[in-house]
Structure formats: C-alpha cells, structure tokens
Write a protein that holds these residues in place. Structure first.
Motif, short mmCIF file in Angstrom:
data_model
loop_
_atom_site.label_atom_id
_atom_site.label_comp_id
_atom_site.label_asym_id
_atom_site.label_seq_id
_atom_site.Cartn_x
_atom_site.Cartn_y
_atom_site.Cartn_z
N LEU A 127 -25.66 82.54 -22.69
CA LEU A 127 -25.07 82.55 -21.43
C LEU A 127 -24.82 80.95 -21.00
CD1 LEU A 127 -23.61 83.41 -18.86
CD2 LEU A 127 -26.07 83.85 -17.85
N LEU A 128 -26.08 80.30 -21.51
CA LEU A 128 -26.01 78.87 -21.14
C LEU A 128 -25.12 78.24 -22.09
CD1 LEU A 128 -29.88 77.91 -21.10
CD2 LEU A 128 -28.22 77.55 -19.21
N GLU A 129 -25.03 78.59 -23.43
CA GLU A 129 -23.59 78.04 -24.01
C GLU A 129 -22.44 78.30 -23.63
OE1 GLU A 129 -25.05 79.43 -27.81
OE2 GLU A 129 -26.91 78.23 -28.01
N GLU A 130 -22.29 79.46 -23.24
CA GLU A 130 -20.94 79.90 -22.67
C GLU A 130 -20.47 79.23 -21.37
OE1 GLU A 130 -20.00 84.03 -22.44
OE2 GLU A 130 -21.59 84.36 -23.92
N ALA A 131 -21.69 78.93 -20.44
CA ALA A 131 -21.30 78.05 -19.31
C ALA A 131 -21.26 76.75 -19.71
CB ALA A 131 -22.48 78.38 -18.49
N LEU A 132 -21.80 75.95 -20.38
CA LEU A 132 -21.35 74.69 -20.99
C LEU A 132 -19.99 74.60 -21.30
CD1 LEU A 132 -22.58 71.64 -21.35
CD2 LEU A 132 -23.35 72.59 -23.52
N SER A 133 -19.74 75.62 -22.46
CA SER A 133 -18.33 75.56 -22.63
C SER A 133 -17.35 75.73 -21.59
CB SER A 133 -18.09 76.84 -23.70
OG SER A 133 -16.92 76.80 -24.13
N THR A 134 -17.42 76.46 -20.65
CA THR A 134 -16.43 76.97 -19.58
C THR A 134 -16.52 75.63 -18.76
OG1 THR A 134 -17.08 79.14 -19.57
CG2 THR A 134 -16.21 78.34 -17.48
N VAL A 135 -17.46 74.87 -18.36
CA VAL A 135 -17.57 73.74 -17.68
C VAL A 135 -16.85 72.68 -18.25
CG1 VAL A 135 -18.94 71.80 -16.49
CG2 VAL A 135 -19.70 74.39 -16.28
N ASN A 136 -17.26 72.44 -19.48
CA ASN A 136 -16.42 71.27 -20.26
C ASN A 136 -14.79 71.60 -20.45
OD1 ASN A 136 -18.73 69.80 -20.32
ND2 ASN A 136 -19.45 70.60 -22.61
N THR A 137 -14.62 72.83 -20.93
CA THR A 137 -13.31 73.23 -20.76
C THR A 137 -12.43 72.48 -19.61
OG1 THR A 137 -13.64 74.87 -22.23
CG2 THR A 137 -11.49 75.07 -21.40
#
Length: 167
Positions: free
Chosen positions: A136-146
């Motif tokens: 979830l942390l990795e997905e959240a980071l990807s979402t924010v950076n996108t």
C-alpha cells in the motif's frame, strides 16, 4: 659490632638499588607505551585527514529530509466478508526537495481524492499483514508521484504512515 654496622648499610644499599632499578624500568615501560600510542595515533591522523576530505565533500552533498504531515487522517470503509470494516491512516510525505513538498501541498485536494480512492479499494485481510501495508505504501507513492508528474512538479521520495488503524 663493627662488622654488623658495616653489613647493614650494604644490605640496605642492595635493596635500594633494586627498588630504584624497578622504578626506572616501570617509568621506561610507561614512557615507551605512551610514545608508541602517540606514534600510532599520529600516523592514523594522516589517513583520517585524507578520509576527512572525502567526508567533508559527502557532508556538503548531504541534504536533510523534509517532511509534510497531512493534517486530516484518511478514513475509509474496507470490504470484508464478515462485516463492514474501517481503516484510518495518518500520512506524511518525505522529500529532500522543498519544491516537491510545496507542490504536493498546492495539489493536496487532488492528492487526497486519489489516495482516498486507493485506500478504499484495499482488502481488509491484506491490510493486516506487513506485506500488504508495504504494498500500500508503494502504491500510494506511485499515485502521489503520478499526480505530481501530471501537474509538472518534482516527485516526492517516500510516503510514511504515521498512524495506521484497522477496526
């Protein structure tokens, strides 16, 4: 009687010479120990000076992390077979670039919307495992950076969960 008086000073002189000899040997051993230690430390200073130059360059390149904690927690309902479950997450953003955090703060309504959607789509059982939280942390980071990339801003380095509650 004369013989006794002559032998006593000779015996005392022998003991005195022995004591003086031992004191000289001990002082010499201490002096050599101190001298050897100083010699080794002095030769180590040259190597430390060379290493110190490299450390100075590395210290100049080091930038401390900057953080931005989101004030409001994310509270979402999770799907579960048994009953309705809730997840509450307090999030912080970490970056070495203040511009990235400023951009994230500027676009916070969009970021909160995307993160709420992401958090609400999670499975309750998966969120109970460390692997699920890490994913979830990795997905959240990807979402924010996108989102930040779409807005033309610098990406952030990490997302941190300050508090993570499942109920």
């Amino acid at each position: 009687m004369a013989e006794n008086t002559e032998q006593a000073p000779a015996g005392k002189k022998g003991k005195l010479k022995l004591i003086i000899g031992l004191v000289v040997v001990i002082v010499l051993a201490v002096a050599l120990s101190i001298g050897g230690t100083l010699w080794f430390l002095q030769s180590g200073d040259d190597a430390e000076t060379q290493d110190g130059d490299a450390d100075t360059a590395a210290a100049e390149a080091f930038e401390p992390s900057l953080y931005y904690s989101l004030d409001k927690p994310f509270i979402v309902t999770l799907a579960s077979e048994e009953r309705q479950r809730y997840m509450q997450i307090f999030v912080a953003l970490q970056s070495r670039n203040q511009a990235a955090l400023d951009a994230a703060q500027t676009h916070m309504p969009l970021l909160r919307s995307r993160l709420l959607t992401l958090f609400g789509a999670q499975d309750f059982q998966a969120m109970q495992t460390p692997e699920g939280k890490q994913a979830l942390l990795e997905e959240a980071l990807s979402t924010v950076n996108t989102v930040l990339e779409q807005e033309g801003a610098e990406p952030i380095d990490h997302i941190l969960f300050e508090n993570f509650v499942l109920q």
